[in-house]
Design an enzyme around this catalytic site. Structure first.
Site, PDB file in Angstrom:
ATOM      1  N   ASP A  35     -11.528   6.393 101.335  1.00  0.00           N
ATOM      2  CA  ASP A  35     -11.044   7.757 101.570  1.00  0.00           C
ATOM      3  C   ASP A  35     -11.925   8.412 102.636  1.00  0.00           C
ATOM      4  O   ASP A  35     -13.158   8.322 102.587  1.00  0.00           O
ATOM      5  CB  ASP A  35     -11.106   8.552 100.256  1.00  0.00           C
ATOM      6  CG  ASP A  35     -10.347   9.859 100.319  1.00  0.00           C
ATOM      7  OD1 ASP A  35      -9.439  10.057  99.516  1.00  0.00           O
ATOM      8  OD2 ASP A  35     -10.681  10.707 101.183  1.00  0.00           O
ATOM      9  N   ASN A  91      -2.188  11.649  91.846  1.00  0.00           N
ATOM     10  CA  ASN A  91      -1.612  12.994  91.852  1.00  0.00           C
ATOM     11  C   ASN A  91      -0.148  12.954  92.292  1.00  0.00           C
ATOM     12  O   ASN A  91       0.184  12.291  93.278  1.00  0.00           O
ATOM     13  CB  ASN A  91      -2.392  13.895  92.822  1.00  0.00           C
ATOM     14  CG  ASN A  91      -3.855  14.032  92.433  1.00  0.00           C
ATOM     15  OD1 ASN A  91      -4.203  14.011  91.261  1.00  0.00           O
ATOM     16  ND2 ASN A  91      -4.722  14.170  93.432  1.00  0.00           N
ATOM     17  N   GLN A  98      -1.623  16.955  94.958  1.00  0.00           N
ATOM     18  CA  GLN A  98      -1.253  15.951  95.961  1.00  0.00           C
ATOM     19  C   GLN A  98      -1.145  16.602  97.328  1.00  0.00           C
ATOM     20  O   GLN A  98      -0.351  17.530  97.510  1.00  0.00           O
ATOM     21  CB  GLN A  98       0.074  15.280  95.592  1.00  0.00           C
ATOM     22  CG  GLN A  98       0.460  14.177  96.581  1.00  0.00           C
ATOM     23  CD  GLN A  98       1.759  13.461  96.204  1.00  0.00           C
ATOM     24  OE1 GLN A  98       2.509  13.913  95.354  1.00  0.00           O
ATOM     25  NE2 GLN A  98       2.004  12.338  96.861  1.00  0.00           N
ATOM     26  N   HIS A 104      -0.468   7.298  96.241  1.00  0.00           N
ATOM     27  CA  HIS A 104      -1.790   6.680  96.345  1.00  0.00           C
ATOM     28  C   HIS A 104      -2.551   6.817  95.042  1.00  0.00           C
ATOM     29  O   HIS A 104      -2.368   7.779  94.304  1.00  0.00           O
ATOM     30  CB  HIS A 104      -2.596   7.276  97.503  1.00  0.00           C
ATOM     31  CG  HIS A 104      -2.677   8.773  97.469  1.00  0.00           C
ATOM     32  ND1 HIS A 104      -1.658   9.582  97.930  1.00  0.00           N
ATOM     33  CD2 HIS A 104      -3.635   9.614  97.028  1.00  0.00           C
ATOM     34  CE1 HIS A 104      -1.985  10.855  97.777  1.00  0.00           C
ATOM     35  NE2 HIS A 104      -3.185  10.906  97.215  1.00  0.00           N
ATOM     36  N   PHE A 105      -3.389   5.840  94.782  1.00  0.00           N
ATOM     37  CA  PHE A 105      -4.265   5.825  93.617  1.00  0.00           C
ATOM     38  C   PHE A 105      -5.694   5.986  94.125  1.00  0.00           C
ATOM     39  O   PHE A 105      -6.147   5.210  94.963  1.00  0.00           O
ATOM     40  CB  PHE A 105      -4.154   4.501  92.859  1.00  0.00           C
ATOM     41  CG  PHE A 105      -2.786   4.232  92.282  1.00  0.00           C
ATOM     42  CD1 PHE A 105      -1.778   3.730  93.086  1.00  0.00           C
ATOM     43  CD2 PHE A 105      -2.516   4.485  90.951  1.00  0.00           C
ATOM     44  CE1 PHE A 105      -0.511   3.477  92.569  1.00  0.00           C
ATOM     45  CE2 PHE A 105      -1.257   4.241  90.423  1.00  0.00           C
ATOM     46  CZ  PHE A 105      -0.256   3.745  91.229  1.00  0.00           C
ATOM     47  N   HIS A 106      -6.389   6.998  93.595  1.00  0.00           N
ATOM     48  CA  HIS A 106      -7.801   7.181  93.941  1.00  0.00           C
ATOM     49  C   HIS A 106      -8.670   6.337  93.003  1.00  0.00           C
ATOM     50  O   HIS A 106      -8.483   6.378  91.783  1.00  0.00           O
ATOM     51  CB  HIS A 106      -8.237   8.638  93.716  1.00  0.00           C
ATOM     52  CG  HIS A 106      -7.583   9.648  94.593  1.00  0.00           C
ATOM     53  ND1 HIS A 106      -8.209  10.174  95.702  1.00  0.00           N
ATOM     54  CD2 HIS A 106      -6.387  10.272  94.507  1.00  0.00           C
ATOM     55  CE1 HIS A 106      -7.405  11.090  96.259  1.00  0.00           C
ATOM     56  NE2 HIS A 106      -6.303  11.170  95.550  1.00  0.00           N
TER      57      HIS A 106
END
Ligand code: 5GP
Ligand code: ZN
Length: 143
Positions: A35, A91, A98, A104-106
Site C-alpha cells: 500500500d 471495505n 472504501q 481489495h483486501f488490506h
C-alpha cells in the site's frame, strides 16, 4: 477468463502496468502489492485483477484466490517485518471507508501498543431483535 478493466480505475492501471507498484505476488487472477499509504510497515493489498467495485460483485474464483494469497502472505509479512499479528480488512462502500472503487483486501501488520484503530465500543445485543434479524439474514444466504 477475460478480465474486466476500468480505464479510470487506479488499481486497474496498476494491473495493466501503467502505474508502478511494489509487487509481492502475481498470478492470472490476483495481484498483491504494498500500500502506498501504509498504516504500518508492510501494509499490503491483495486484489482480483478483474475490475469489480465491491466484494459481492467480484469474480468468485478470484475472491477465493485472494483469500488463499492473503492466508499465505499475512504470516510472511509478519515474519519479514517483525510484527506480532495482522488484520485482514476489506471495505465495501464509502460509508465503510472504501476510497478505491476496486475490490481489495488490506493486510495490516500489527504490534502490541501500535495505536492503530480497528477497535469499537461494544454495544449490548437485544436477543429478541437479534433472533428476528438472524432468521431474516439466514433465509437469504445461499452461497
Ligand atoms: P480503501 O480505503 O479504499 O479500503 O483503501 C485504499 C487503499 O489504497 C489505501 O490504503 C491507499 O493508500 C491505497 N492506494 C491508493 N492509491 C494507491 C496507489 O496508487 N498505489 C498503491 N500501492 N496503493 C494505493
Ligand atoms: Zn479496477
Amino acid at each position: 477468463m477475460s478480465l474486466n478493466s476500468d480505464p479510470d480505475c487506479i488499481f486497474c492501471k496498476i494491473v495493466a502496468g501503467g502505474i508502478p507498484c511494489h509487487q509481492l505476488y502475481e498470478d492470472d487472477l490476483v495481484l498483491a502489492f504494498l500500500d502506498v499509504g501504509p498504516l504500518s510497515e508492510g501494509h499490503a493489498l491483495v486484489i482480483p485483477k478483474s475490475h469489480a467495485v465491491e466484494l459481492a460483485d467480484a469474480d468468485q474464483q478470484a475472491v477465493e484466490r485472494c483469500a488463499a494469497v492473503a492466508k499465505q502472505l499475512g504470516p510472511v509479512i509478519v515474519e519479514q517485518t517483525g510484527a506480532a499479528g495482522w488484520n485482514l480488512l476489506q471495505n465495501n462502500g464509502s460509508a465503510a471507508g472504501q476510497e478505491v472503487g476496486h475490490v481489495h483486501f488490506h493486510i495490516i501488520p500489527r504490534r502490541a501498543g501500535d495505536g492503530l484503530g480497528y477497535r469499537w465500543n461494544a454495544g449490548a445485543i437485544d436477543h429478541d431483535d437479534a433472533g428476528q434479524l438472524a432468521t431474516k439474514i439466514a433465509s437469504s444466504v445461499n452461497p
